[in-house]
Design a protein around this motif. Sequence first.
Motif, PDB file in Angstrom:
ATOM      1  N   PRO A 110       3.531   1.942  -9.908  1.00  0.00           N
ATOM      2  CA  PRO A 110       2.680   1.514  -8.800  1.00  0.00           C
ATOM      3  C   PRO A 110       2.464  -0.009  -8.818  1.00  0.00           C
ATOM      4  N   VAL A 111       2.224  -0.558  -7.620  1.00  0.00           N
ATOM      5  CA  VAL A 111       2.062  -2.008  -7.479  1.00  0.00           C
ATOM      6  C   VAL A 111       0.955  -2.533  -8.381  1.00  0.00           C
ATOM      7  N   VAL A 119       8.115  10.412  -6.879  1.00  0.00           N
ATOM      8  CA  VAL A 119       9.136   9.724  -7.671  1.00  0.00           C
ATOM      9  C   VAL A 119       8.640   9.610  -9.108  1.00  0.00           C
ATOM     10  N   LEU A 120       9.563   9.316  -9.990  1.00  0.00           N
ATOM     11  CA  LEU A 120       9.177   9.153 -11.384  1.00  0.00           C
ATOM     12  C   LEU A 120       8.473   7.820 -11.575  1.00  0.00           C
ATOM     13  N   GLN A 121       7.208   7.875 -12.011  1.00  0.00           N
ATOM     14  CA  GLN A 121       6.461   6.629 -12.146  1.00  0.00           C
ATOM     15  C   GLN A 121       7.077   5.693 -13.179  1.00  0.00           C
ATOM     16  N   ASP A 122       7.803   6.256 -14.136  1.00  0.00           N
ATOM     17  CA  ASP A 122       8.413   5.418 -15.170  1.00  0.00           C
ATOM     18  C   ASP A 122       9.420   4.436 -14.572  1.00  0.00           C
ATOM     19  N   TYR A 123      10.103   4.890 -13.507  1.00  0.00           N
ATOM     20  CA  TYR A 123      11.112   4.017 -12.903  1.00  0.00           C
ATOM     21  C   TYR A 123      10.610   3.298 -11.664  1.00  0.00           C
ATOM     22  N   LEU A 175       0.836  -1.203   0.000  1.00  0.00           N
ATOM     23  CA  LEU A 175       0.000   0.000   0.000  1.00  0.00           C
ATOM     24  C   LEU A 175       0.871   1.252   0.000  1.00  0.00           C
ATOM     25  N   LEU A 176       1.905   1.225   0.835  1.00  0.00           N
ATOM     26  CA  LEU A 176       2.828   2.341   0.925  1.00  0.00           C
ATOM     27  C   LEU A 176       3.487   2.593  -0.427  1.00  0.00           C
ATOM     28  N   TRP A 177       3.916   1.511  -1.030  1.00  0.00           N
ATOM     29  CA  TRP A 177       4.533   1.553  -2.360  1.00  0.00           C
ATOM     30  C   TRP A 177       3.584   2.231  -3.344  1.00  0.00           C
ATOM     31  N   GLU A 178       2.363   1.727  -3.367  1.00  0.00           N
ATOM     32  CA  GLU A 178       1.348   2.265  -4.279  1.00  0.00           C
ATOM     33  C   GLU A 178       1.198   3.778  -4.079  1.00  0.00           C
ATOM     34  N   VAL A 196       3.260   5.993  -2.576  1.00  0.00           N
ATOM     35  CA  VAL A 196       4.452   6.772  -2.931  1.00  0.00           C
ATOM     36  C   VAL A 196       4.561   6.907  -4.445  1.00  0.00           C
ATOM     37  N   SER A 197       4.303   5.791  -5.138  1.00  0.00           N
ATOM     38  CA  SER A 197       4.439   5.792  -6.587  1.00  0.00           C
ATOM     39  C   SER A 197       3.431   6.749  -7.235  1.00  0.00           C
ATOM     40  N   ARG A 198       2.213   6.762  -6.712  1.00  0.00           N
ATOM     41  CA  ARG A 198       1.178   7.599  -7.307  1.00  0.00           C
ATOM     42  C   ARG A 198       1.251   9.053  -6.842  1.00  0.00           C
ATOM     43  N   SER A 199       2.015   9.311  -5.780  1.00  0.00           N
ATOM     44  CA  SER A 199       2.023  10.658  -5.198  1.00  0.00           C
ATOM     45  C   SER A 199       2.767  11.657  -6.067  1.00  0.00           C
TER      46      SER A 199
END
Lengths: 256, 259
Positions: A34-35, A27-31, A16-19, A21-24
């Motif tokens: 999201p889960v 960070v660059l979503q390309d690299y 969930l945390l990963w998801e 952070v990724s969507r926030s």
Amino acid sequence: MNTTLRRLSGLLLFLLLWEGVSRSGLVLQDYFPPVTSILAAMAEEIRSPKFVENLLTTWTRTLGGLAIAIALGLGLAIVSARSPLLRRMLSPFVDMLRVLPPPAIVPLSIFVFGIGPKLYLFIVTFAAIWPIYINAVNAIGAPEPVLINTARSMGYGRNEILLRVRLPAALPEIFTGIRIGSGLALLGAVASEMIAASSGLGALLYDAGFTLRVKDMFALMFFIGLSGILLNAFVAAVRRWMIGWHIGLAAMGDHG
Amino acid sequence: MADVLSAEGIAKSFGTHTIIRDLTFAAHEGEFIAVVGPSGCGKTTLLMCIAGLLRTDAGRVEFEGHTITTPPPGLAVVFQDYSRSLLPWKSNMENVVFGMKRLENVGSKEKHERATEILASVGLKGFENHFPWQVSGGMQQRVAIARALGANSKLLLLDEPLAAVDAQTRADMQDLLLVLAAKYKQTCLLVTHDVDEAVYLADRAIVLSHRPTKVIEEIAVPIPKPRDQIATRADPVYLELRAHILSRIKSMKAAAPIM
Ligand SMILES: Nc1ncnc2c1ncn2[C@@H]1O[C@H](COP(=O)(O)OP(=O)(O)O)[C@@H](O)[C@H]1O
Ligand SMILES: [Mg+2]
């Protein structure tokens, strides 16, 4: 049950945390996809027969090499237990070889085996055999003295004692070695595939990384991790089946 | 009565430690011998030499007319550490069958029948398929005794079998041992540090000195069998022998103040 739930909840929280952070956008979503998109990529891959074939290839190499490592490791341990001289002669080689990372032996192995099934089996066997041999040789070599005296007084000879007393008594520790070895076997399979194969999860991962298919790369890493979990569960099930007595005994406290 | 076992002038050292010095005794067929000696005097070492599991430095152990160099057939041992002597991966029944190695002409089915019968005679009916670690310490010991009896041996060596059990169990086990020795026609050599137990069980008691150990006295126990926990222990002969052995051990202690 409770511990399973707790373990799963930890994993869930992490994902969930990963998801988040990724969507926030931090960070660059390309690299850092999201889960959910990684899971989608996994779902897509598992539907492709080509991918399943690669997955099974890695599993076959892992299990095949592990089986050879168990047979050779135990065979060598039994012979070493019978001959202290051989054991002492092997010991420096074992200490040297067991610290070599599997990828380090790939180039030399290619000279010997060429590129093909034998190469991967060799690397996997090489990666897995040392903990199996070391645990087995130590446990077989240090049996409970009363057990040996008991068998001797009953008329069992040295070889019978080795096979009927020392070996079964050593099984709990042998399984510890097999458990460590099974993880290293998967590691050896993936590593050798990354360096020298066109099939298997390792080869796919290398390809995905090289061509910047980040989502696929993550999906493959997840599949490798999942394979590790499955392999571990498989070894644990065989262990429970073969040495249920030891598990029961340990649960009882000591022997008495 | 023929000698089943004889030890002649045996000696044993571990490095510079002399444990046994010039020890001689014999056991007649069907006899129950109690070897009584203080803790650490070398009783286990003595049994291991007799069982052919340790080599003596000097002297000779003869069993049924043959000098012992390796563990001979016809001799079974119940080890002091009996619970570790059972194979934890085998059931109680399979442990008893495992002890029947030397019954080469007996089929597996017959071995299992025999094991069932012996387990019943030590009071373990219904526990055949339990593992040793699933039963109490007292039961584990009976499995070890059943396994020794199952080997169809003549001479049974028992190393302090009752040292670790509570008083009531000990009394029951003493009586069980006497019953089993008679039923299975065993010559028994039981080692103990408990003088009461030695006199209660034995036809003959052999008293050992401190280390380096040797025989300081052999005493016949002329109390008729079967023995009884209440009547025998009140028998004047029992009381007199017990007092005699205790005073021998006490005077020995006075003579060896280092212990
Ligand atoms: N394998 C061995 N090596 C060295 N010393 C030993 C060995 N076995 C026994 N001993 C010593 O021999 C002495 C007698 O031991 P043991 O026969 O077990 O006595 P007991 O059974 O009468 O209590 C002890 O002091 C013990 O430490
Ligand atoms: Mg002892």
